[in-house]
Design a protein around this motif. Sequence first.
Motif, PDB file in Angstrom:
ATOM      1  N   ILE A 207       0.845  -1.206  -0.091  1.00 30.91           N
ATOM      2  CA  ILE A 207       0.055   0.026   0.102  1.00 30.91           C
ATOM      3  C   ILE A 207       0.897   1.125   0.048  1.00 30.91           C
ATOM      4  O   ILE A 207       1.627   1.313   0.887  1.00 30.91           O
ATOM      5  CB  ILE A 207      -0.997   0.101   1.196  1.00 30.91           C
ATOM      6  CG1 ILE A 207      -1.904  -1.246   1.162  1.00 30.91           C
ATOM      7  CG2 ILE A 207      -1.815   1.325   1.154  1.00 30.91           C
ATOM      8  CD1 ILE A 207      -2.812  -1.376   0.027  1.00 30.91           C
ATOM      9  N   SER A 208       0.728   2.199  -0.965  1.00 29.18           N
ATOM     10  CA  SER A 208       1.526   3.296  -1.133  1.00 29.18           C
ATOM     11  C   SER A 208       1.040   4.539  -0.090  1.00 29.18           C
ATOM     12  O   SER A 208       0.094   4.238   0.607  1.00 29.18           O
ATOM     13  CB  SER A 208       1.426   3.956  -2.414  1.00 29.18           C
ATOM     14  OG  SER A 208       0.039   4.548  -2.578  1.00 29.18           O
ATOM     15  N   GLU A 209       1.845   5.641  -0.057  1.00 25.89           N
ATOM     16  CA  GLU A 209       1.723   6.695   0.752  1.00 25.89           C
ATOM     17  C   GLU A 209       0.361   7.264   0.486  1.00 25.89           C
ATOM     18  O   GLU A 209      -0.090   7.650   1.806  1.00 25.89           O
ATOM     19  CB  GLU A 209       2.737   7.619   0.726  1.00 25.89           C
ATOM     20  CG  GLU A 209       3.852   7.075   1.204  1.00 25.89           C
ATOM     21  CD  GLU A 209       5.248   8.121   1.371  1.00 25.89           C
ATOM     22  OE1 GLU A 209       5.005   9.248   0.561  1.00 25.89           O
ATOM     23  OE2 GLU A 209       6.459   7.879   1.520  1.00 25.89           O
ATOM     24  N   GLY A 211      -2.122   5.664  -0.208  1.00 21.66           N
ATOM     25  CA  GLY A 211      -3.452   4.812   0.216  1.00 21.66           C
ATOM     26  C   GLY A 211      -3.625   3.815  -0.693  1.00 21.66           C
ATOM     27  O   GLY A 211      -4.597   3.088  -0.695  1.00 21.66           O
ATOM     28  N   LEU A 212      -3.024   3.760  -2.066  1.00 23.44           N
ATOM     29  CA  LEU A 212      -3.638   2.860  -3.169  1.00 23.44           C
ATOM     30  C   LEU A 212      -2.426   1.760  -3.264  1.00 23.44           C
ATOM     31  O   LEU A 212      -1.250   1.792  -2.844  1.00 23.44           O
ATOM     32  CB  LEU A 212      -3.651   3.778  -4.564  1.00 23.44           C
ATOM     33  CG  LEU A 212      -4.579   4.298  -4.862  1.00 23.44           C
ATOM     34  CD1 LEU A 212      -4.415   5.181  -6.049  1.00 23.44           C
ATOM     35  CD2 LEU A 212      -5.976   3.562  -4.738  1.00 23.44           C
ATOM     36  N   PRO A 213      -3.052   0.579  -3.835  1.00 23.05           N
ATOM     37  CA  PRO A 213      -2.338  -0.789  -3.691  1.00 23.05           C
ATOM     38  C   PRO A 213      -0.996  -0.517  -4.980  1.00 23.05           C
ATOM     39  O   PRO A 213      -1.391   0.246  -5.718  1.00 23.05           O
ATOM     40  CB  PRO A 213      -2.923  -1.636  -4.156  1.00 23.05           C
ATOM     41  CG  PRO A 213      -4.237  -1.208  -3.506  1.00 23.05           C
ATOM     42  CD  PRO A 213      -4.279   0.109  -3.797  1.00 23.05           C
ATOM     43  N   PHE A 214       0.255  -1.008  -4.799  1.00 23.70           N
ATOM     44  CA  PHE A 214       1.308  -1.218  -5.530  1.00 23.70           C
ATOM     45  C   PHE A 214       1.830  -2.278  -5.836  1.00 23.70           C
ATOM     46  O   PHE A 214       1.817  -3.060  -4.687  1.00 23.70           O
ATOM     47  CB  PHE A 214       2.308   0.241  -5.593  1.00 23.70           C
ATOM     48  CG  PHE A 214       2.951  -0.043  -4.255  1.00 23.70           C
ATOM     49  CD1 PHE A 214       4.247  -0.548  -4.549  1.00 23.70           C
ATOM     50  CD2 PHE A 214       2.733   0.097  -2.950  1.00 23.70           C
ATOM     51  CE1 PHE A 214       5.309  -0.807  -3.424  1.00 23.70           C
ATOM     52  CE2 PHE A 214       3.345  -0.098  -1.919  1.00 23.70           C
ATOM     53  CZ  PHE A 214       4.979  -0.398  -2.123  1.00 23.70           C
ATOM     54  N   ILE A 215       2.718  -2.601  -6.912  1.00 22.18           N
ATOM     55  CA  ILE A 215       3.407  -4.010  -6.909  1.00 22.18           C
ATOM     56  C   ILE A 215       4.495  -3.944  -6.125  1.00 22.18           C
ATOM     57  O   ILE A 215       5.446  -2.916  -6.785  1.00 22.18           O
ATOM     58  CB  ILE A 215       3.361  -4.275  -8.441  1.00 22.18           C
ATOM     59  CG1 ILE A 215       2.053  -4.669  -8.858  1.00 22.18           C
ATOM     60  CG2 ILE A 215       4.483  -5.687  -8.561  1.00 22.18           C
ATOM     61  CD1 ILE A 215       2.101  -4.936 -10.470  1.00 22.18           C
ATOM     62  N   LYS A 216       4.845  -4.723  -5.173  1.00 24.42           N
ATOM     63  CA  LYS A 216       6.177  -4.562  -4.575  1.00 24.42           C
ATOM     64  C   LYS A 216       7.169  -5.434  -5.195  1.00 24.42           C
ATOM     65  O   LYS A 216       8.429  -5.151  -5.379  1.00 24.42           O
ATOM     66  CB  LYS A 216       5.828  -5.083  -3.172  1.00 24.42           C
ATOM     67  CG  LYS A 216       5.094  -4.291  -2.231  1.00 24.42           C
ATOM     68  CD  LYS A 216       4.750  -4.830  -0.815  1.00 24.42           C
ATOM     69  CE  LYS A 216       6.076  -5.225  -0.141  1.00 24.42           C
ATOM     70  NZ  LYS A 216       5.770  -5.722   1.361  1.00 24.42           N
ATOM     71  N   GLU A 217       6.704  -6.656  -5.429  1.00 23.53           N
ATOM     72  CA  GLU A 217       7.503  -7.610  -6.391  1.00 23.53           C
ATOM     73  C   GLU A 217       6.580  -8.340  -7.240  1.00 23.53           C
ATOM     74  O   GLU A 217       5.538  -8.657  -7.078  1.00 23.53           O
ATOM     75  CB  GLU A 217       8.430  -8.354  -5.296  1.00 23.53           C
ATOM     76  CG  GLU A 217       7.603  -9.245  -4.331  1.00 23.53           C
ATOM     77  CD  GLU A 217       8.657 -10.055  -3.651  1.00 23.53           C
ATOM     78  OE1 GLU A 217       9.655 -10.280  -4.107  1.00 23.53           O
ATOM     79  OE2 GLU A 217       8.126 -10.139  -2.519  1.00 23.53           O
ATOM     80  N   GLU A 218       7.490  -8.985  -8.248  1.00 22.85           N
ATOM     81  CA  GLU A 218       6.436  -9.710  -9.192  1.00 22.85           C
ATOM     82  C   GLU A 218       7.330 -10.764 -10.136  1.00 22.85           C
ATOM     83  O   GLU A 218       8.720 -10.549 -10.154  1.00 22.85           O
ATOM     84  CB  GLU A 218       5.419  -9.052 -10.339  1.00 22.85           C
ATOM     85  CG  GLU A 218       6.248  -8.114 -11.387  1.00 22.85           C
ATOM     86  CD  GLU A 218       5.186  -7.459 -12.268  1.00 22.85           C
ATOM     87  OE1 GLU A 218       4.467  -8.269 -12.826  1.00 22.85           O
ATOM     88  OE2 GLU A 218       5.557  -6.294 -12.221  1.00 22.85           O
ATOM     89  N   MET A 219       6.649 -11.571 -10.460  1.00 26.36           N
ATOM     90  CA  MET A 219       7.544 -12.711 -11.244  1.00 26.36           C
ATOM     91  C   MET A 219       6.574 -13.272 -12.341  1.00 26.36           C
ATOM     92  O   MET A 219       5.358 -13.422 -12.129  1.00 26.36           O
ATOM     93  CB  MET A 219       7.961 -13.931 -10.472  1.00 26.36           C
ATOM     94  CG  MET A 219       7.226 -14.746  -9.555  1.00 26.36           C
ATOM     95  SD  MET A 219       7.950 -15.975  -8.394  1.00 26.36           S
ATOM     96  CE  MET A 219       6.607 -16.560  -7.539  1.00 26.36           C
ATOM     97  N   VAL A 220       7.091 -13.657 -13.407  1.00 26.30           N
ATOM     98  CA  VAL A 220       6.425 -14.692 -14.426  1.00 26.30           C
ATOM     99  C   VAL A 220       6.436 -16.126 -13.949  1.00 26.30           C
ATOM    100  O   VAL A 220       7.375 -16.442 -13.913  1.00 26.30           O
ATOM    101  CB  VAL A 220       6.954 -14.418 -15.891  1.00 26.30           C
ATOM    102  CG1 VAL A 220       6.091 -15.415 -16.717  1.00 26.30           C
ATOM    103  CG2 VAL A 220       6.865 -13.077 -16.195  1.00 26.30           C
ATOM    104  N   ILE A 221       5.295 -16.811 -13.732  1.00 22.60           N
ATOM    105  CA  ILE A 221       5.038 -17.975 -13.275  1.00 22.60           C
ATOM    106  C   ILE A 221       4.756 -19.173 -14.323  1.00 22.60           C
ATOM    107  O   ILE A 221       4.860 -20.381 -14.355  1.00 22.60           O
ATOM    108  CB  ILE A 221       4.358 -18.315 -11.878  1.00 22.60           C
ATOM    109  CG1 ILE A 221       2.941 -17.973 -12.448  1.00 22.60           C
ATOM    110  CG2 ILE A 221       5.023 -17.477 -10.743  1.00 22.60           C
ATOM    111  CD1 ILE A 221       1.934 -18.008 -11.198  1.00 22.60           C
ATOM    112  N   ALA A 222       4.292 -18.775 -15.427  1.00 23.33           N
ATOM    113  CA  ALA A 222       4.056 -19.591 -16.519  1.00 23.33           C
ATOM    114  C   ALA A 222       3.842 -18.936 -18.050  1.00 23.33           C
ATOM    115  O   ALA A 222       3.588 -17.586 -17.921  1.00 23.33           O
ATOM    116  CB  ALA A 222       2.646 -20.314 -16.235  1.00 23.33           C
TER     117      ALA A 222
END
Length: 637
Positions: A207-209, A211-222
Amino acid sequence: MDTLTKENVVMTKQRRQFGTWSSPLSPVMMPSALRLNDVAWDSDSETLVWCENRDGRGVLMAQTGTDAPRELTPSDQSVKGRIFYGGGEFCVGNGEIIFAGNNGRLYLQNIDSGIPRPITPAFGNASSPVFSPENRFVLFVHTYEDQDCLAIVDKLGRAYPQKMSQGADFYMQPVWHPNGEYIAYIAWNHPNMAWDGTELHLARIGISEVGLPFIKEEMVIAGDTKTAIFAPQFSPDGRYVSYISDESGWGNIYAYDLSAKRHIQITHGVFEHARPAWLQGIKTYGWSSDSKTIFLLRAKDGVTGLYAHEVGHGTEKYIGALRHYTHLEQLAVAPTGNLAMIASSSQIPPRVISYAGKGFEQIHRRASSEAIHPDDLSKAEHISWMGQNGQLVYGVYYPPTENFIGDGAPPLVVIVHGGPTSQKALSYDDEAQFFATRGYAVLYPNHRGSTGYGRDYCQALRGAWGVYDVEDSASGALALVERGLADPTRLIIMGGSAGGFTALQSLVTKPNFYRAGVVRYGVANQFMLAMDTHKFESRYNDSLLGALPQASAVYRERSPLFHAHHIKDAIILFQGSDDRVVPQNQSDTLVNVLRMNRIPHEYVVYEGEGHGFRNPENVKDYYERILRFLNQMVLYV
């Protein structure tokens, strides 16, 4: 009194020339049916919401229990996803709906009362909205000036929408983890199409400052550039993210265990659970609330059936109570386990239905009045034949109805589906019935390149568009001629868009094989298509024909415009003035060549129409003109 035998009934039928039978489907009736787009359950499992299209206007409807259905959206509002070819119009939860308006904005509306409230600015286009688990935020796909992204906004629209993910050419099918910790979505890049190669992204959320969600980390799983991934869903217990992959050669269902970090193949077989993603928001399976069962729509040989797969045991059950429908789509699973979907067959127009088990089916909405008895309509069948180079080819055949008797074999209308990466299934088709009830036979060839028959069959058209589709359409017509089911002197080729290209290319390369052609907004110049179409298909020809400029010779060879002097058969062409996919200049330039070469033709441009005709008067005129054209050029010559 003597029993009336089938033989006696046949003797009482009137004898009329094929193609001239009086039909229960008049041109006036053709634009009257609704289009049913999508269906979803509210969280209470009692309220069903669906989107229908009336003369080009998208309308949201709702029904709670056995109450009468009610219209939700105001008469001056149209619900429409405007990314790709549409779809992903709305989501529903906790008594509220988020929907995409035709002005590109997202709106929030209460199911019980109130008017829609815009929650995003009026720029670009949005689709595939989905509520966060606690109903605070809305994740959605957005596009503006050909830049696509995954975006998020708070449900009340108090803050400006923020981009969650960007950089890929295309995004679709975003979903939330049940506890809000993750999201998953599909992304891919040019020159691939969604059925060529896509990636499944799994992202951890913060959650950003502001108050909106943001992507902290991501990966391609398929997925990758050569494997198509489709329709991610999180299991309700949060253990898995499921998805459909064609890595086996067929669209089977898999699951990724989030804690064990391993993939499990759920289904195994030569059938399809995916569909080509021309639209956002396609749904072919869903989890039960206890995460023990996956309900799935499975397509094989043109028929889509409903199955229940027990995840822990690997056992499956076919739900035969719905076998009278041969085509099912947009499956929605309620928290209580009730199912809803859009259902049809070749003799049953589409319906919104729900199924509560033990044979209990409820019909919530019918796409037409169903005033025509099924026995007065043609019953389609899935067929196959040996095509070019010994390749097995598939299609759907509609025989003339049995209300009259004709002499000899009937004229045949070969209707080529669009795409060309699409498929004709055993669903209701009013155009096929329009001809079959008049004494025409109808063939929809699922030529090489069509979906529904595995990845290899779909990929076979790579580099061969304008060759295999043309040959498979002709070999299908000859197969019916050899079986005595079609008159070889009265063959008609018909299609729109990519199917219109196949029809034009058939008239160019096989003069005098068909008696006539009927073409809607057909691709006449492949160079113009590459330069002047929408983003979604702007690199499609890279796989179908080759990349420019290296493949320029192929583009010229497969452009009917440059070889129109070979056309010998009569042709009628239809075009919308506002078509963004195949612009009017494609048809205009072709007609100029036909005129110079004195080829019998008729050309009709409908003002204000796009890639598909919506105005009822235009649709009526379209079918009236086709009948007059075929009477003149095919039946009475």
